[in-house]
Design an enzyme around this catalytic site. Sequence first.
Site, mmCIF file in Angstrom:
data_model
loop_
_atom_site.group_PDB
_atom_site.id
_atom_site.type_symbol
_atom_site.label_atom_id
_atom_site.label_comp_id
_atom_site.label_asym_id
_atom_site.label_seq_id
_atom_site.Cartn_x
_atom_site.Cartn_y
_atom_site.Cartn_z
ATOM 1 N N GLU A 1 -3.668 1.580 -8.005
ATOM 2 C CA GLU A 1 -3.941 2.699 -7.096
ATOM 3 C C GLU A 1 -3.066 3.912 -7.421
ATOM 4 O O GLU A 1 -1.893 3.947 -7.027
ATOM 5 C CB GLU A 1 -3.630 2.277 -5.654
ATOM 6 C CG GLU A 1 -4.530 1.189 -5.139
ATOM 7 C CD GLU A 1 -4.853 1.408 -3.665
ATOM 8 O OE1 GLU A 1 -6.023 1.235 -3.296
ATOM 9 O OE2 GLU A 1 -3.946 1.786 -2.899
ATOM 10 N N HIS B 1 0.841 -1.195 0.000
ATOM 11 C CA HIS B 1 0.000 0.000 0.000
ATOM 12 C C HIS B 1 0.880 1.250 0.000
ATOM 13 O O HIS B 1 1.918 1.287 0.657
ATOM 14 C CB HIS B 1 -0.927 0.004 1.228
ATOM 15 C CG HIS B 1 -2.015 1.022 1.099
ATOM 16 N ND1 HIS B 1 -1.806 2.355 1.348
ATOM 17 C CD2 HIS B 1 -3.306 0.904 0.703
ATOM 18 C CE1 HIS B 1 -2.936 3.013 1.120
ATOM 19 N NE2 HIS B 1 -3.860 2.152 0.733
#
Length: 266
Positions: free
Chosen positions: A176, A106
């Site tokens: 992302e 992430h």
Amino acid sequence: MKFVIANWKMNFAISQEFDQFFRAMSSELRKIENTQFKQVKIIFAPSFVWLDYLKKFFQKKENKLNSFNFELSAQNCFWEDRGSFTGEISPLVIKNIGCQYVILGHSERRIYLGETSEMINKKILKTFSVGLQPILCISVEERNLFKSNKEIYLQLKKILQGINKDDLKKIIFVYEPTWAISSFGGDTCTVEKAEQGILLTMQSISKIYPEIDIKKLKFLYGGNVDKQNADAFLKNLNINGVLVGKASLNPQELAKIIQTAIKYKL
Ligand code: PGA
């Protein structure tokens, strides 16, 4: 089947917050038929300390959540399963608690904690050896789609080093753009851009694994998804689901996103 992943990040401070959350969310979800929940995969990623608690919470009869088929994911893990690594969390422990998934790579970890593609590669390899399925964030900083191609390819080349094609199929890829994530400003990423980003990700993987059938892999989008824009992302045939941060903290809003995902079973 579409995926909805609720990345709760470092939220929820006491157990009563879960009672309130699930009471509100399930009363919203109960407005639709139970059988439809099998058509969407709903994965919650709380912080580590709540994984065991939530596993038991989902199973408790009095919470009436069994029909929802909820799954759990950790938000990170270490690249060894035991040893002298102070403060780290073993993927084996995550697996033993009853989790099937772990989010890796992430951008908040890459940016705040300096996590590199080499580290993510070691973590992914370990998750396979303990039987966890990685939810891999392809974190893209470049705003220009054309230029982001190189960033995506170089990142994937390092992260996927040494991963065989059978294990590759277990990875859930999440495209992302860093700039679209709410914690980094949350600029709008249109569905067209998200789709283009996913197509570039697919192209990079095909370059690394020429023999792979790219259609067999899962590609999700993450970055400021909410109840207003979820429909557009989820109806897109190249997007297998969404990873939701901020909006997933609101039980009614998450319920709406799940209801939208049910409409577009793939
Ligand atoms: P956000 O987070 O939905 O709050 O932008 C997305 C993410 O965690 O990647």
